[in-house]
Design a protein around this motif. Structure first.
Motif, PDB file in Angstrom:
ATOM      1  N   ALA A  44       0.828  -1.202   0.000  1.00 20.90           N
ATOM      2  CA  ALA A  44       0.000   0.000   0.000  1.00 20.90           C
ATOM      3  C   ALA A  44       0.862   1.251   0.000  1.00 20.90           C
ATOM      4  O   ALA A  44       0.575   2.212  -0.715  1.00 20.90           O
ATOM      5  N   VAL A  45       1.949   1.229   0.804  1.00 14.04           N
ATOM      6  CA  VAL A  45       2.840   2.391   0.858  1.00 14.04           C
ATOM      7  C   VAL A  45       3.439   2.637  -0.521  1.00 14.04           C
ATOM      8  O   VAL A  45       3.488   3.776  -1.010  1.00 14.04           O
ATOM      9  N   GLY A  48       0.756   3.898  -2.917  1.00 13.99           N
ATOM     10  CA  GLY A  48       0.422   5.268  -2.545  1.00 13.99           C
ATOM     11  C   GLY A  48       1.493   6.240  -2.978  1.00 13.99           C
ATOM     12  O   GLY A  48       1.218   7.317  -3.512  1.00 13.99           O
ATOM     13  N   TYR A  51       1.285   6.602  -6.700  1.00 17.89           N
ATOM     14  CA  TYR A  51       0.086   7.300  -7.147  1.00 17.89           C
ATOM     15  C   TYR A  51       0.162   8.790  -6.815  1.00 17.89           C
ATOM     16  O   TYR A  51       0.040   9.642  -7.693  1.00 17.89           O
ATOM     17  N   PHE A  52       0.418   9.073  -5.516  1.00 19.38           N
ATOM     18  CA  PHE A  52       0.414  10.480  -5.116  1.00 19.38           C
ATOM     19  C   PHE A  52       1.656  11.200  -5.603  1.00 19.38           C
ATOM     20  O   PHE A  52       1.634  12.407  -5.817  1.00 19.38           O
ATOM     21  N   LYS A  55       0.923  12.056  -9.300  1.00 21.21           N
ATOM     22  CA  LYS A  55      -0.346  12.721  -9.576  1.00 21.21           C
ATOM     23  C   LYS A  55      -0.159  14.119 -10.186  1.00 21.21           C
ATOM     24  O   LYS A  55      -0.852  14.455 -11.152  1.00 21.21           O
TER      25      LYS A  55
END
Lengths: 255, 115
Positions: A44-45, A48, A51-52, A55
């Motif tokens: 997840a890290v 994330g 993704y972020f 972005k």
């Protein structure tokens, strides 16, 4: 690093590697462990971060985007340098491997977090995955010519009965050394944390107020050790990834 | 996208030339400030930098080849009931394979071509 526990005068250095069920009742029913929790968290890290980080898609990257781009370029260049042009095809695999191990190593440094790379079951599974992939890639590209790998050109035919078993053993020892290296480095580091942390508690327990003064020494060692462990976390992830690249290079080019 | 083809090419060419000259000027400026670290001599190798890491690598290479060999030898002996024939043979072969692993790790570059 797990909970520091010096039970009585004995140092329980390996208790931190014990598996327990995570997620309460459900975890117990399906054998979902604390190691699995951290693995999911690491995934997840990573997702994330990607993704972020990407972005904004800015031409002049911000901090997070610069981190993601640097990580991407670092692994991409490693693939190209070590494997060659064909390295592009293996980039997603190497990137996943490197970041998963790296984030696992780093998450393990937080208190109450479990270090899943300190289990040889995990590192062994990763190493077997790598070696099976490398062998399949070699067989796919070179077919049965792959087996000439075990008998280098220029070696006298007479030595074949000796060289071939040695080469095969050397090939088979790759996953073992790959997995033991990562597992041993992570385990050793966390055992040292536990031992020096236990020294602090034992000093205070035995000497009272004077113990608090003396306990500064193991604390200083642990602080230095933390810096060293962050280095090791990066280094071992890097070594795992670069050795995978080197094995893939052998599989692709088959000297 | 309203521009005609020639105009688009012109702009593209300008941008490329601008980027190339920017890279050149940036490299020159970094050189003057001494910001670029010299390219490490160890590039392209996987030798660990410090002695402790190197020692650990060598030890693991030696031990892992031996461990695999002992496991195979023991397994063959159990299967064929020939203990300790294969165990003895494979311990020797495993030791040789371990030394070869180490040689590939630290040997001259020619030997390191194959790892």
């Amino acid at each position: 690093m797990a909970v520091l526990a010096a039970e009585g005068s004995a140092i329980d250095a390996l208790g931190q590697f014990r598996l327990a069920h995570g997620l309460g009742e459900i975890g117990g029913a399906v054998n979902f462990t604390n190691a699995n929790e951290i693995m999911l968290l690491a995934g997840a890290v990573l997702l994330g971060l990607l993704y972020f980080g990407m972005k904004p898609r800015a031409i002049v990257p911000g901090r997070l985007q610069a981190l993601v781009e640097y990580l991407h370029d670092f692994i991409y260049n490693m693939c190209l340098d070590q494997i060659g042009e064909e390295g592009k095809r293996f980039f997603p695999f190497i990137f996943t491997l490197f970041t998963f191990i790296l984030i696992g190593n780093l998450l393990g440094l937080f208190p109450y977090f479990f270090t899943f790379t300190s289990h040889i079951m995990v590192t062994g599974a990763l190493a077997i995955l790598v070696i099976v992939l490398v062998t399949l890639v070699a067989l796919r590209i070179h077919g049965l010519r792959f087996f000439t790998y075990f008998f280098p050109a220029g070696v006298p035919k007479l030595l074949a009965p000796l060289i071939i078993p040695i080469e095969i053993l050397s090939y088979l020892s790759r996953p073992v050394s790959l997995s033991i290296r990562l597992f041993a480095n992570m385990t050793a580091g966390h055992v040292m944390f536990e031992v020096f942390a236990s020294f602090m508690i034992m000093l205070v327990g035995a000497l009272g107020a004077f113990g608090y003064v003396l306990a500064v020494a193991p604390l200083a060692i642990n602080i230095a050790l933390m810096g060293f462990e962050i280095l090791v976390a990066f280094l071992q992830a890097y070594v795992f990834a670069i050795l995978t690249c080197i094995y893939l290079h052998d599989a692709v080019h088959l000297h | 996208m309203g521009k005609d083809q020639a105009g688009g090419d012109q702009a593209e060419g300008d941008r490329e030339r601008g980027a190339a000259s920017f890279e050149a000027r940036l490299a020159a400026a970094r050189g003057r400030q001494g910001l670029d670290r010299p390219v490490a001599a160890s590039r392209g190798t996987d030798l660990p930098a410090n002695a402790l890491a190197l020692g650990l690598r060598v030890g693991v290479e030696l031990a892992s080849a031996l461990a695999v060999a002992v496991a195979i030898g023991y397994g063959l002996d159990r299967w064929l009931h020939t203990r300790p024939l294969f165990l003895a043979v494979f311990v020797l072969l495993g030791g040789a394979a371990g030394v070869m692993n180490v040689w590939r790790l630290v040997g001259p570059r020619a030997a390191r071509g194959r790892r």
